[in-house]
Design an enzyme around this catalytic site. Structure first.
Site, PDB file in Angstrom:
ATOM      1  N   ALA A 298      -7.765  30.960 -16.959  1.00 46.33           N
ATOM      2  CA  ALA A 298      -8.693  30.653 -15.877  1.00 46.33           C
ATOM      3  C   ALA A 298      -9.195  31.961 -15.280  1.00 46.33           C
ATOM      4  O   ALA A 298      -8.415  32.729 -14.722  1.00 46.33           O
ATOM      5  CB  ALA A 298      -8.009  29.811 -14.806  1.00 46.33           C
TER       6      ALA A 298
ATOM      7  N   GLY B 165     -13.414  37.255 -15.936  1.00 43.96           N
ATOM      8  CA  GLY B 165     -13.986  38.518 -15.496  1.00 43.96           C
ATOM      9  C   GLY B 165     -13.496  39.659 -16.377  1.00 43.96           C
ATOM     10  O   GLY B 165     -13.110  39.452 -17.533  1.00 43.96           O
TER      11      GLY B 165
ATOM     12  N   LYS C  75       0.935  44.085  -2.646  1.00 43.05           N
ATOM     13  CA  LYS C  75       1.778  44.574  -3.734  1.00 43.05           C
ATOM     14  C   LYS C  75       3.147  45.014  -3.216  1.00 43.05           C
ATOM     15  O   LYS C  75       4.184  44.739  -3.838  1.00 43.05           O
ATOM     16  CB  LYS C  75       1.072  45.742  -4.440  1.00 43.05           C
TER      17      LYS C  75
END
Length: 434
Positions: free
Chosen positions: A10, A13, A204
């Protein structure tokens, strides 16, 4: 175990297309003896040319619908903390599919619930690509250092910010000009807020800190400051002092809990982090059994991130399914944020002050009132052509000895209350050692 691992992707890009390129170039990865085949894809635009062969994959306009197809693994590369990314990952886990994602925002905001869903369905949830691109930061902390007490994880985790700060130092240019160049070159988004204001690094760091310190993920319990306030004068001052300015994410285990921070930091020249330039990332891990382990490499970009996605897929093809956070979610400690005192260390302070009698005395008085000792105090007078009138303000740079951040904040508030500060003081932490 079937011979072919069937995956649905999915998001097509840069990372999605690069993942397919890597898989099509070498269908059998890591000596697993299994082919990894893309059997379904989903993206918003069917007509866009992506430079990969999608003829063998079934197309879905809706990734949530695709989550129910006959693939073994659902790969989420849509991005964003909610919307289609969240809905499709939830649907995939509910249907009993393994999930691989590169989505740090999704994990930082919804990670604990998604981990619980994965464990409840007894399916893997892997996300190596969510932190530091091609650098194997997740598996190093989760698997390579399993059972080893870790005292801190810190590092440069955003290539956009590191590129901007590197250019500012090398060329003496301002933040706005450098950001515009980064956008033109594709290193920064049209809306750079997520990167330059520190949120990408914070997401992160929250994920890494959870694994390192066996706590629940809590990206909200974090002090975050980006790099918009950094000026060429700060870069030059850092160089004079023997430092470079880097945007660091820092998580440290303390007696009171986990201290998580994202902010610009002056780091000593010659250290591994100071020498990390351009779009490169670096993660430093420190523990009781070793002084420091530094991982460095490309932290962003299509192929770098795709390599981490393929690494997770290869683990699944081998039959490896580590727990998402290294141990059962039910055994993780509740996140505790230290409350008292805040950060302690040395600070660089840039103060634009009114050029009037008594200004320096007011600075010294308020610093002394909080018990703050000054290592340096320098007045920076900008060059002015003779035909121009003198400025009615001066810039004063202070470098403190180690002190409590809360004490410094009180002193600066008192200085501002004196009415001598022309603009808000700019503060940068100084890491004396790294």
């Amino acid at each position: 175990m079937t011979e072919t691992l069937k995956i649905a992707i999915a998001g097509l890009g840069t990372v999605g297309a690069s993942t397919i390129k890597l898989l099509q170039a070498e269908p059998t990865h890591g000596g697993s003896g299994r082919n990894i085949e893309v059997v379904a894809v989903s993206a918003r635009d069917r007509t866009r040319e992506r430079g990969v062969d999608l003829s063998g994959a079934r197309w879905f306009d809706d990734p949530v619908e695709m989550a129910g197809c006959d693939a073994d693994v659902f790969v989420e590369l849509i991005g964003g903390a909610g919307g289609a990314a969240l809905a499709s990952v939830e649907a995939a886990l509910t249907s009993g599919k393994a999930v691989v994602t590169a989505n740090k925002a999704l994990l930082a905001e919804h990670g604990m619930r998604l981990v619980g869903m994965a464990e409840g369905a007894n399916v893997p949830l892997l996300y190596e690509a969510a932190v530091a691109g091609a650098i194997p930061a997740i598996r190093t902390v989760r698997d390579g250092l399993a059972g080893v007490p870790i005292s801190s994880v810190l590092g440069i985790m955003n290539g956009t910010c590191n590129y901007i700060l590197t250019r500012m130092e090398a060329e003496g240019i301002g933040f706005d000009e450098c950001l515009a160049d980064a956008q033109r070159l594709g290193y920064a988004e049209a809306d750079p807020t997520f990167d330059v204001d520190g949120f990408d690094t914070a997401h992160k760091l929250a994920i890494l800190a959870s694994i390192a310190f066996t706590t629940e993920i809590d990206a909200g319990a974090m002090n975050i400051e980006g790099i918009r306030g950094i000026e060429p004068a700060d870069i030059a001052a850092a160089a004079e002092l023997g430092f470079r300015i880097k945007l660091l994410g820092i998580a440290t285990m303390t007696e009171d809990g986990v201290d998580q921070r994202v902010h610009p930091t002056m780091v000593p020249r010659g250290s591994a982090l100071a020498e990390t330039s351009g779009v490169t990332n670096a993660v430093s891990i420190r523990g009781e059994a070793f002084t420091e382990l530094v991982l460095s490499g490309p932290g962003a970009g299509g192929m770098a991130t795709a390599s981490a996605v393929v690494s997770d897929l290869t683990d699944l093809a081998r039959g490896l399914a580590p727990r998402p956070l290294g141990r059962p979610a039910s055994s993780l400690l509740p996140f505790r944020k230290p409350q008292a005192g805040g950060h302690r260390g040395a600070f660089y302070v840039r103060l634009p002050i009114a050029d009037r009698a008594g200004a320096f005395a007011a600075l010294a008085k308020n610093m002394a009132a909080e018990g703050i000792s000054l290592e340096q105090i320098v007045q920076k007078t900008p060059h002015r052509p003779e035909h121009l009138p003198p400025l009615d303000q001066q810039t004063v740079v202070l470098v403190t000895y180690p002190t409590d951040e809360s004490a410094l904040n009180r002193a600066l508030a008192a200085i501002e209350a004196e009415g001598i500060v022309v603009r808000k003081p700019h503060v940068i932490r100084i890491a004396q050692t790294l």
